[in-house]
Write a protein that holds these residues in place. Structure first.
Motif, mmCIF file in Angstrom:
data_model
loop_
_atom_site.group_PDB
_atom_site.id
_atom_site.type_symbol
_atom_site.label_atom_id
_atom_site.label_comp_id
_atom_site.label_asym_id
_atom_site.label_seq_id
_atom_site.Cartn_x
_atom_site.Cartn_y
_atom_site.Cartn_z
ATOM 1 N N ILE A 150 4.720 12.956 101.227
ATOM 2 C CA ILE A 150 3.588 13.751 100.747
ATOM 3 C C ILE A 150 2.285 13.118 101.225
ATOM 4 C CG2 ILE A 150 3.483 12.530 98.541
ATOM 5 C CD1 ILE A 150 2.785 15.304 97.272
ATOM 6 N N GLU A 151 1.335 13.970 101.588
ATOM 7 C CA GLU A 151 0.018 13.473 101.995
ATOM 8 C C GLU A 151 -0.837 13.221 100.770
ATOM 9 O OE1 GLU A 151 -1.098 14.963 106.390
ATOM 10 O OE2 GLU A 151 -1.387 16.444 104.822
ATOM 11 N N GLY A 152 -1.710 12.231 100.894
ATOM 12 C CA GLY A 152 -2.672 11.955 99.835
ATOM 13 C C GLY A 152 -3.867 12.883 99.959
ATOM 14 N N VAL A 153 -4.842 12.639 99.119
ATOM 15 C CA VAL A 153 -6.090 13.403 99.159
ATOM 16 C C VAL A 153 -7.233 12.433 99.415
ATOM 17 C CG1 VAL A 153 -5.248 15.246 97.660
ATOM 18 C CG2 VAL A 153 -6.368 13.257 96.639
ATOM 19 N N SER A 154 -8.370 12.963 99.824
ATOM 20 C CA SER A 154 -9.534 12.108 100.077
ATOM 21 C C SER A 154 -10.077 11.564 98.761
ATOM 22 C CB SER A 154 -10.618 12.898 100.817
ATOM 23 O OG SER A 154 -11.106 13.928 99.979
ATOM 24 N N ARG A 155 -10.832 10.509 98.857
ATOM 25 C CA ARG A 155 -11.391 9.856 97.665
ATOM 26 C C ARG A 155 -12.310 10.798 96.891
ATOM 27 N NH1 ARG A 155 -11.076 4.968 95.752
ATOM 28 N NH2 ARG A 155 -12.790 3.990 94.641
ATOM 29 N N ASP A 156 -12.933 11.755 97.578
ATOM 30 C CA ASP A 156 -13.850 12.670 96.884
ATOM 31 C C ASP A 156 -13.158 13.959 96.417
ATOM 32 O OD1 ASP A 156 -13.466 13.719 99.423
ATOM 33 O OD2 ASP A 156 -15.563 14.260 99.714
ATOM 34 N N HIS A 157 -11.827 14.013 96.487
ATOM 35 C CA HIS A 157 -11.073 15.185 96.031
ATOM 36 C C HIS A 157 -11.308 15.434 94.551
ATOM 37 C CE1 HIS A 157 -7.674 17.968 95.658
ATOM 38 N NE2 HIS A 157 -7.428 17.339 94.512
ATOM 39 N N LYS A 158 -11.481 16.689 94.199
ATOM 40 C CA LYS A 158 -11.624 17.113 92.793
ATOM 41 C C LYS A 158 -10.513 18.115 92.491
ATOM 42 C CE LYS A 158 -15.470 14.859 92.230
ATOM 43 N NZ LYS A 158 -15.259 13.458 92.255
ATOM 44 N N ALA A 159 -10.056 18.143 91.260
ATOM 45 C CA ALA A 159 -8.931 18.993 90.872
ATOM 46 C C ALA A 159 -9.087 20.464 91.299
ATOM 47 C CB ALA A 159 -8.668 18.896 89.369
ATOM 48 N N PRO A 160 -10.250 21.085 91.125
ATOM 49 C CA PRO A 160 -10.376 22.498 91.512
ATOM 50 C C PRO A 160 -10.249 22.754 93.027
ATOM 51 C CG PRO A 160 -12.143 21.875 90.004
ATOM 52 C CD PRO A 160 -11.432 20.618 90.401
ATOM 53 N N ASP A 161 -10.281 21.693 93.838
ATOM 54 C CA ASP A 161 -10.171 21.876 95.295
ATOM 55 C C ASP A 161 -8.882 22.591 95.679
ATOM 56 O OD1 ASP A 161 -12.555 20.509 95.457
ATOM 57 O OD2 ASP A 161 -11.679 18.676 96.302
ATOM 58 N N ILE A 162 -7.825 22.467 94.880
ATOM 59 C CA ILE A 162 -6.571 23.128 95.234
ATOM 60 C C ILE A 162 -6.621 24.637 95.023
ATOM 61 C CG2 ILE A 162 -5.243 21.045 94.679
ATOM 62 C CD1 ILE A 162 -4.180 22.684 92.216
ATOM 63 N N LEU A 163 -7.656 25.126 94.383
ATOM 64 C CA LEU A 163 -7.777 26.558 94.115
ATOM 65 C C LEU A 163 -8.227 27.348 95.340
ATOM 66 C CD1 LEU A 163 -9.422 26.378 90.585
ATOM 67 C CD2 LEU A 163 -7.000 26.692 91.156
ATOM 68 N N GLY A 164 -8.679 26.624 96.369
ATOM 69 C CA GLY A 164 -9.065 27.292 97.604
ATOM 70 C C GLY A 164 -10.424 27.745 97.588
#
Length: 106
Positions: free
Chosen positions: A92-106
């Motif tokens: 599995i790929e990680g996410v960037s340090r600035d990733h926020k939970a709503p980012d997966i909503l597109g």
């Protein structure tokens, strides 16, 4: 992007083959810049049911992780683990340090 090989292993039969696997796996990781982040330490369960041991190995990216898993060196020792344990393994790929939970909503 960093990537991870993650395994949940259970019913591990600790014996000579697992010991050999443990002694050899680090050498298979080195050419792909892989290293352990988590290696089966007892968990503190906060919710739900949990069984088995969690293992997480970090790689520079998913390509390195896949090449490690498919490498002749790892394939040679893999039966030492699979013949003596049950489990689930994913990449599995990680996410960037600035990733926020709503980012997966597109």
């Amino acid at each position: 992007m960093s990537a991870y090989a993650v395994a949940r292993l259970y019913e591990v039969k600790m014996g000579p083959e697992i010991v050999e696997y443990l002694r050899k796996i680090d050498a298979t990781l080195a050419p792909f810049d892989g290293h352990f982040l988590i290696h089966g330490d007892p968990v503190e369960r906060l919710e739900g049911a949990w069984s088995g041991d969690l293992i997480m190995i970090a790689f520079p990216d998913k390509d390195h992780a896949r090449k490690w898993y498919e490498s002749p060196a790892y394939r040679e020792i893999l039966p030492l683990r699979t013949g003596n344990s049950k489990g689930d393994v994913i990449l599995i790929e990680g996410v960037s340090r600035d990733h926020k939970a709503p980012d997966i909503l597109g």
